[in-house]
Scaffold this motif. Structure first.
Motif, PDB file in Angstrom:
ATOM      1  N   ASP A  49       0.856  -1.182   0.000  1.00  0.00           N
ATOM      2  CA  ASP A  49       0.000   0.000   0.000  1.00  0.00           C
ATOM      3  C   ASP A  49       0.892   1.232   0.000  1.00  0.00           C
ATOM      4  O   ASP A  49       1.620   1.489   0.967  1.00  0.00           O
ATOM      5  CB  ASP A  49      -0.906  -0.006   1.233  1.00  0.00           C
ATOM      6  CG  ASP A  49      -1.937   1.115   1.209  1.00  0.00           C
ATOM      7  OD1 ASP A  49      -1.784   2.042   0.389  1.00  0.00           O
ATOM      8  OD2 ASP A  49      -2.881   1.080   2.010  1.00  0.00           O
ATOM      9  N   ALA A  50       0.828   1.987  -1.103  1.00  0.00           N
ATOM     10  CA  ALA A  50       1.711   3.145  -1.242  1.00  0.00           C
ATOM     11  C   ALA A  50       1.327   4.288  -0.325  1.00  0.00           C
ATOM     12  O   ALA A  50       2.170   5.132   0.008  1.00  0.00           O
ATOM     13  CB  ALA A  50       1.713   3.623  -2.698  1.00  0.00           C
ATOM     14  N   THR A  51       0.055   4.340   0.101  1.00  0.00           N
ATOM     15  CA  THR A  51      -0.384   5.479   0.918  1.00  0.00           C
ATOM     16  C   THR A  51       0.304   5.512   2.273  1.00  0.00           C
ATOM     17  O   THR A  51       0.586   6.581   2.809  1.00  0.00           O
ATOM     18  CB  THR A  51      -1.908   5.457   1.101  1.00  0.00           C
ATOM     19  OG1 THR A  51      -2.290   4.217   1.716  1.00  0.00           O
ATOM     20  CG2 THR A  51      -2.620   5.605  -0.233  1.00  0.00           C
ATOM     21  N   ASN A 110       8.676  -8.167  -3.886  1.00  0.00           N
ATOM     22  CA  ASN A 110       7.766  -7.374  -4.708  1.00  0.00           C
ATOM     23  C   ASN A 110       7.351  -6.090  -4.005  1.00  0.00           C
ATOM     24  O   ASN A 110       7.260  -5.021  -4.609  1.00  0.00           O
ATOM     25  CB  ASN A 110       6.521  -8.200  -5.061  1.00  0.00           C
ATOM     26  CG  ASN A 110       6.544  -8.706  -6.486  1.00  0.00           C
ATOM     27  OD1 ASN A 110       7.592  -9.091  -6.975  1.00  0.00           O
ATOM     28  ND2 ASN A 110       5.404  -8.721  -7.138  1.00  0.00           N
ATOM     29  N   GLY A 111       7.090  -6.213  -2.702  1.00  0.00           N
ATOM     30  CA  GLY A 111       6.667  -5.041  -1.944  1.00  0.00           C
ATOM     31  C   GLY A 111       7.733  -3.957  -1.887  1.00  0.00           C
ATOM     32  O   GLY A 111       7.442  -2.771  -2.048  1.00  0.00           O
ATOM     33  N   VAL A 112       8.976  -4.368  -1.665  1.00  0.00           N
ATOM     34  CA  VAL A 112      10.070  -3.391  -1.593  1.00  0.00           C
ATOM     35  C   VAL A 112      10.286  -2.736  -2.957  1.00  0.00           C
ATOM     36  O   VAL A 112      10.504  -1.521  -3.056  1.00  0.00           O
ATOM     37  CB  VAL A 112      11.366  -4.058  -1.089  1.00  0.00           C
ATOM     38  CG1 VAL A 112      12.547  -3.099  -1.223  1.00  0.00           C
ATOM     39  CG2 VAL A 112      11.198  -4.501   0.368  1.00  0.00           C
ATOM     40  N   VAL A 113      10.223  -3.523  -4.023  1.00  0.00           N
ATOM     41  CA  VAL A 113      10.390  -2.954  -5.363  1.00  0.00           C
ATOM     42  C   VAL A 113       9.205  -2.050  -5.707  1.00  0.00           C
ATOM     43  O   VAL A 113       9.369  -1.003  -6.343  1.00  0.00           O
ATOM     44  CB  VAL A 113      10.578  -4.068  -6.409  1.00  0.00           C
ATOM     45  CG1 VAL A 113      10.591  -3.483  -7.824  1.00  0.00           C
ATOM     46  CG2 VAL A 113      11.871  -4.826  -6.146  1.00  0.00           C
ATOM     47  N   CYS A 114       8.000  -2.431  -5.267  1.00  0.00           N
ATOM     48  CA  CYS A 114       6.842  -1.552  -5.430  1.00  0.00           C
ATOM     49  C   CYS A 114       7.103  -0.204  -4.770  1.00  0.00           C
ATOM     50  O   CYS A 114       6.794   0.855  -5.324  1.00  0.00           O
ATOM     51  CB  CYS A 114       5.600  -2.177  -4.786  1.00  0.00           C
ATOM     52  SG  CYS A 114       4.647  -3.265  -5.840  1.00  0.00           S
ATOM     53  N   ASP A 115       7.663  -0.262  -3.561  1.00  0.00           N
ATOM     54  CA  ASP A 115       7.959   0.962  -2.834  1.00  0.00           C
ATOM     55  C   ASP A 115       8.988   1.803  -3.582  1.00  0.00           C
ATOM     56  O   ASP A 115       8.853   3.025  -3.686  1.00  0.00           O
ATOM     57  CB  ASP A 115       8.464   0.626  -1.431  1.00  0.00           C
ATOM     58  CG  ASP A 115       8.704   1.866  -0.588  1.00  0.00           C
ATOM     59  OD1 ASP A 115       7.710   2.444  -0.103  1.00  0.00           O
ATOM     60  OD2 ASP A 115       9.881   2.266  -0.439  1.00  0.00           O
TER      61      ASP A 115
END
Length: 458
Positions: free
Chosen positions: A104-106, A129-134
């Protein structure tokens, strides 16, 4: 000549991946695409040493040279699969599952749907995936919410070895877009795309026989090696990380020049960027005609799309020579080229008697996109010859008998346009199939005369 190297993907799919990688690299920095590829052992060891997800995230941050201090990691309740594409585990992939978590980017949070120890590979892949999303989100990358874009960044930055061993896509989804670019949201990468992206990752690092490739599953290893040999011998890639040159903001003059290059990927991507602010000059027209006549299906398809895109804004572009070439392509040996050229001629209002006859013949084809193209073309006409009407009748009966209702509204809208009173025609058409007549009549009551305005103004 007989052993000309080839990539493991089609030209269109290959060029799309390269374009996406270029977008990501221009956003994150090309240096991140030369970071070492971390082995599965190294990634698992980084977690096993502490058994702590927070420490694992910190390890990923050091590798990516990305500040991860603000990322929260928590375990929550499982959520239903997202239809709109999630940053970490969403997306509509036609596969057996998806990653058990989301970003969640928010609030910069990664939520795991289960403890990592239950399935370490899936858990760590979700954290990666989450860290790369960030990383993508913090750099304002527009595609940070799309699973495919995130996975390309994961593999490109050297963090894909765990993901390579996880099967998320069993069947690649189909799309009406014959260029295969506009499908959105993009699903996770399928095996062929994973293999090619790994080949790009090795090639970008100057690795001809990377040691980490021995860890790839067998269904990825061979196609990856095939594409790596192709890249090493041909250098045929729009994505050129070693040059570290941003190219996506180049001028129209440069895009037109790139469209004349020898490499297929450059041509495909350049053609997608071509614009015109009026009638084409002689050099531009000659180049576009050359691309329409290309032996590469991908180049031809994108050239057809370019004609449509530019001619809708500037009708003069669709001059006699361009229209004649599109008409010739409706008899092409490739079904996608046939269908796409027919659809473009219909949208431009450039059908002649010969292409109307070809459109009627298309209704007897097996591929649905060819049938659709024929129906779409005929439905733009105010009148059609008797032979074409009979072909539509046969197609309508065949589709209803097969319980295939995809084109029913399109056909009925066409009847409304051609016939003063379509109901008697339908009653006669289905007199020997009374069970199908109510479906046809109900559709007739609900469908307007024209579903979509396709014809350009004079």
């Amino acid at each position: 000549m007989f052993f000309k190297p080839k990539a493991n993907l089609s030209d269109s799919a290959k060029s799309r991946i390269e374009f996406c990688l270029q977008q990501i690299a221009e956003c994150l920095g090309f240096e991140r695409f030369t970071l070492p590829v971390l082995s599965r052992k190294a990634l698992f060891s980084a977690y096993d040493s502490e058994q702590n997800s927070r420490q694992f995230v910190a390890y990923l941050g050091r590798h990516l040279k990305h500040d991860v201090q603000g990322i929260q990691v928590r375990v929550g309740l499982p959520q239903a699969p997202s239809l709109g594409g999630g940053c970490c585990g969403g997306g509509s992939c036609s596969g057996p599952g998806e990653l058990p978590g989301r970003y969640d980017a928010t609030n910069r949070s990664i939520t795991l749907d289960q403890q990592i120890d239950i399935d370490p590979a899936m858990g760590l892949a979700t954290l990666i995936n989450g860290v790369v999303c960030d990383l993508l989100s913090q750099n304002n990358f527009a595609g940070a919410h799309l699973p495919e874009q995130v996975e390309l960044a994961v593999i490109g930055t050297g963090l894909g070895m765990i993901r390579n061993g996880i099967s998320l896509v069993a069947k690649h989804p189909t799309s009406w877009d014959s260029t295969q670019w506009e499908l959105s949201p993009r699903p996770f990468l399928d095996s062929p795309s994973l293999a090619y992206t790994n080949a790009i990752a090795a090639w970008a690092r100057g690795e001809h026989s990377p040691s980490w490739a021995t860890e790839l599953p067998s269904d990825l290893k061979r196609p990856m090696q095939k594409s790596l040999k192709f890249l090493a011998k041909t250098n045929d890639s729009f994505f050129q990380p070693k040059s570290k040159q941003p190219v996506l903001s180049q001028s129209q003059t440069e895009w037109w020049q790139l469209a004349a290059s020898l490499t297929t990927s450059n041509q495909v991507i350049a053609i997608r960027h071509l614009q015109s602010f009026g009638a084409l000059d002689d050099e531009q027209e000659s180049l576009l005609l050359d691309k329409l006549r290309s032996t590469s299906t991908a180049i031809t398809l994108h050239a057809i799309a370019a004609v449509e895109r530019m001619a809708v804004q500037h009708p003069a572009i669709a001059n006699e020579m361009i229209v004649n070439e599109l008409s010739t392509l409706t008899d092409h040996r490739n079904d996608e080229v046939r269908a796409k050229s027919m659809c473009v001629l219909a949208r431009l209002g450039a059908l002649d008697d010969a292409t109307v006859e070809t459109a009627a013949i298309m209704l007897e084809a097996h591929p649905k996109h060819v049938v659709f193209a024929g129906l779409l073309a005929l439905s733009t006409r105010d009148t059609v010859p008797e032979e074409a009407l009979l072909a539509v009748d046969r197609c309508f009966v065949r589709l209803l008998r097969a319980c295939d209702y995809d084109f029913v509204e399109l056909i009925v809208a066409a009847y409304r346009r051609w016939l003063n009173d379509p109901q008697p025609h339908l009653e006669e058409l289905f007199q020997n199939s009374p069970e199908l007549l109510p479906i046809a009549l109900e559709t007739l009551q609900n469908v307007p005369q024209q579903l979509v305005p396709l014809r350009r103004s004079a």
